[in-house]
Design a protein around this motif. Structure first.
Motif, PDB file in Angstrom:
ATOM      1  N   LEU A 100       0.816  -1.218   0.000  1.00  0.00           N
ATOM      2  CA  LEU A 100       0.000   0.000   0.000  1.00  0.00           C
ATOM      3  C   LEU A 100       0.849   1.268   0.000  1.00  0.00           C
ATOM      4  N   ALA A 101       2.103   1.147  -0.428  1.00  0.00           N
ATOM      5  CA  ALA A 101       2.997   2.315  -0.432  1.00  0.00           C
ATOM      6  C   ALA A 101       2.418   3.456  -1.255  1.00  0.00           C
ATOM      7  N   GLY A 102       1.700   3.136  -2.328  1.00  0.00           N
ATOM      8  CA  GLY A 102       1.120   4.174  -3.170  1.00  0.00           C
ATOM      9  C   GLY A 102      -0.011   4.928  -2.512  1.00  0.00           C
ATOM     10  N   LEU A 103      -0.504   4.416  -1.385  1.00  0.00           N
ATOM     11  CA  LEU A 103      -1.581   5.088  -0.648  1.00  0.00           C
ATOM     12  C   LEU A 103      -1.086   5.702   0.657  1.00  0.00           C
ATOM     13  N   ASP A 104       0.202   5.597   0.916  1.00  0.00           N
ATOM     14  CA  ASP A 104       0.744   5.989   2.213  1.00  0.00           C
ATOM     15  C   ASP A 104       0.368   7.410   2.609  1.00  0.00           C
ATOM     16  N   ALA A 105       0.378   8.332   1.662  1.00  0.00           N
ATOM     17  CA  ALA A 105       0.071   9.739   1.970  1.00  0.00           C
ATOM     18  C   ALA A 105      -1.371   9.928   2.400  1.00  0.00           C
ATOM     19  N   TYR A 106      -2.239   8.969   2.063  1.00  0.00           N
ATOM     20  CA  TYR A 106      -3.660   9.105   2.371  1.00  0.00           C
ATOM     21  C   TYR A 106      -4.068   8.382   3.652  1.00  0.00           C
ATOM     22  N   ILE A 107      -3.206   7.483   4.155  1.00  0.00           N
ATOM     23  CA  ILE A 107      -3.583   6.628   5.287  1.00  0.00           C
ATOM     24  C   ILE A 107      -3.435   7.382   6.600  1.00  0.00           C
ATOM     25  N   ARG A 108      -4.468   7.372   7.412  1.00  0.00           N
ATOM     26  CA  ARG A 108      -4.432   7.973   8.744  1.00  0.00           C
ATOM     27  C   ARG A 108      -3.951   6.922   9.739  1.00  0.00           C
ATOM     28  N   ARG A 109      -3.050   7.321  10.631  1.00  0.00           N
ATOM     29  CA  ARG A 109      -2.399   6.357  11.523  1.00  0.00           C
ATOM     30  C   ARG A 109      -2.616   6.701  12.986  1.00  0.00           C
ATOM     31  N   ASP A 110      -2.435   5.678  13.842  1.00  0.00           N
ATOM     32  CA  ASP A 110      -2.592   5.891  15.274  1.00  0.00           C
ATOM     33  C   ASP A 110      -1.254   6.283  15.891  1.00  0.00           C
ATOM     34  N   ALA A 111      -1.194   6.323  17.211  1.00  0.00           N
ATOM     35  CA  ALA A 111       0.011   6.781  17.901  1.00  0.00           C
ATOM     36  C   ALA A 111       1.197   5.862  17.666  1.00  0.00           C
ATOM     37  N   ALA A 112       0.933   4.585  17.339  1.00  0.00           N
ATOM     38  CA  ALA A 112       2.008   3.628  17.069  1.00  0.00           C
ATOM     39  C   ALA A 112       2.284   3.494  15.575  1.00  0.00           C
TER      40      ALA A 112
END
Length: 471
Positions: free
Chosen positions: A366-378
């Motif tokens: 999913l590297a091509g979507l990395d800029a769009y992915i929302r992440r948690d504290a970890a």
């Protein structure tokens, strides 16, 4: 290899593209096949055919969930892709009825899934998905794949477009750091239990065998080796980090941790609470079923019939600090007993690592979507209650995950019993309808307190009227 043709771009995107065809995405494909009005779907898998843990299809080993936990039944009992319909098509329904089996053998579950995969349309084996990107102009995901030949070599490139993607790439064997160099060396007999049957004949020829791991796989491998080796000359050592060879929690109320109710409860907890809770629930899914424990003890006891004890060592509470080769054929394990604080060495001829599995990382895929992915504290992807990765709102499609959400949904994420429910939830979300109505309640346990507002306290209490007037 001849020059690969340029990817062809279809006119309309699929409603859903699945990446990986294990039991969970196979469940999703089977239920998608039953959606009224039809869905345009395609599922891709790099392996040439469906196989479920082939290295652990040990004779007699059973599933740890009832046969009702097939691909579809707990969401759609009338589906043509149910286990009971599989038996009917094989003319085995009456024999199964009289066998009175609630827990089927693993080999039979594998055969059932292969029957579904052989007959369900829209499945593409021998297709390795390489990248997923968002194409704003098409308002769809681009899914690039490589078509593989019978030898697993690249044959052609392709591209599919999808409004939604479901990632079900499964888990990968976990090998502890001290043993990685040995496991990666081709001439050293250190293997993961996922490859057990492929190496069984050679393992049985070894003079001494060590099994590491206290879960169900370790117990099944130990039992199979024990039964196959002569009494008095077993020469098997079974080691585990856990404090005991513990039974899996299998009480009826304990099993309610594998219900949709508990998954929803766990998802609503704060992230820090979920992270603390997960490791403490190991006995819900990492213990050994009671029948296997009993069978091991019975086999050991049987071998004392004519006096003496079997040459088998079972020691929990032990960690492997380091490991190395001794000569060309043996392995030396440096051990530490966690409670005693003592250390020792063990020389063995073969090591079987029943050390479990870890979620396969999605970062590269999913590297091509990395800029769009929302992440948690970890820095893990945030996943909502409908199994969607939380994406930037500019991405109008959804990326669903299967068995990659233990940090958000709890111990039920890898459990086969929740496969059909999760697949149905995904399809309800994807269609915006309810092709598979979900039950409002699935457990007798209420896992949290019902939230109620505290009663309001008046700013000033009213004056009390005496019941009896004084004289």
């Amino acid at each position: 290899m001849t020059a690969a043709p340029q990817p062809q771009e279809p006119e309309l995107p699929h409603d859903l593209v699945g990446i990986g065809i294990g039991p969970f995405n196979l469940s999703l494909a089977a239920l998608a096949d039953g959606v009224h009005g039809g869905l345009a779907t395609a599922f891709y898998e790099q392996r040439p055919a469906f196989h479920w843990h082939p290295g652990l299809l040990i004779e007699g080993a059973t599933l740890q969930v009832p046969f009702l936990a097939d691909l579809v039944t707990l969401a759609d009992p009338a589906s043509p892709w149910s286990f009971l319909n599989y038996l009917r098509t094989r003319e085995r329904l009456f024999p199964f009825y009289f066998s009175e089996r609630f827990h089927i053998q693993r080999a039979e579950y594998d055969a059932y899934c292969r029957w579904v995969s052989d007959n369900l349309p829209g499945l593409h084996f021998g297709h390795q998905v390489d990248a997923v990107r968002w194409n704003a102009e098409r308002d769809a995901f681009e899914v690039d794949f490589t078509q593989l030949d019978a030898d697993g070599e690249a044959e052609a490139l392709g591209r599919a477009y999808a409004r939604n993607v479901a990632v079900g790439v499964g888990t990968q064997p976990y090998i502890p750091e001290p043993l990685k160099p040995l496991a990666e060396a081709p001439t050293v007999p250190v293997i993961h239990s996922s490859e057990y049957l492929a190496h069984r004949e050679g393992l049985l020829a070894a003079e001494h065998i060590t099994v590491i791991g206290s879960g169900q796989s370790g117990a099944e491998v130990f039992l199979d080796l024990l039964r196959a080796r002569p009494a008095g000359r077993e020469k098997i050592t079974w080691l585990a980090r856990t404090e005991a060879f513990a039974p899996m929690e299998y009480s009826k109320l304990g099993l309610e941790h594998f219900t949709p109710d508990y998954s929803r409860y766990f998802h609503a907890l704060p992230e820090s609470v979920r992270d603390d809770l997960g490791p403490r629930q190991w006995q819900l899914h990492k213990g050994i079923d009671a029948d296997t424990i009993a069978a091991i003890h019975d086999e050991l006891y049987r071998r004392t019939l004519h006096g003496g004890w079997p040459d088998a060592v079972l020691t929990p509470g032990v960690s492997v600090r380091t490991a190395g080769r001794v000569g060309t054929t043996k392995v030396e394990l440096h051990l530490e007993h966690l409670q005693q604080g003592t250390r020792s060495r063990l020389t063995t001829d073969a090591v079987i690592l029943a050390t479990g599995y870890r979620e396969r990382p999605l970062g590269q895929l999913l590297a091509g979507l990395d800029a769009y992915i929302r992440r948690d504290a970890a820095e893990r992807p945030r996943i909502d209650d409908q199994f969607r990765i939380v994406l930037d709102p500019v991405v109008t499609g959804s990326v669903y995950v299967q068995n990659a959400e233990r940090h958000t949904h709890g111990v039920g994420a890898p459990d086969l019993g929740l496969a059909a429910w999760r697949s149905a939830t995904i399809l309800n979300s994807l269609t915006g309808k309810d092709p598979y109505p979900m039950p409002r309640r699935t457990a007798f346990t209420s896992f949290g307190l019902e939230r109620r507002e505290a009663p309001r306290v008046p700013a000033q209490l009213p004056a009390l009227t005496p019941l009896v007037q004084g004289r």
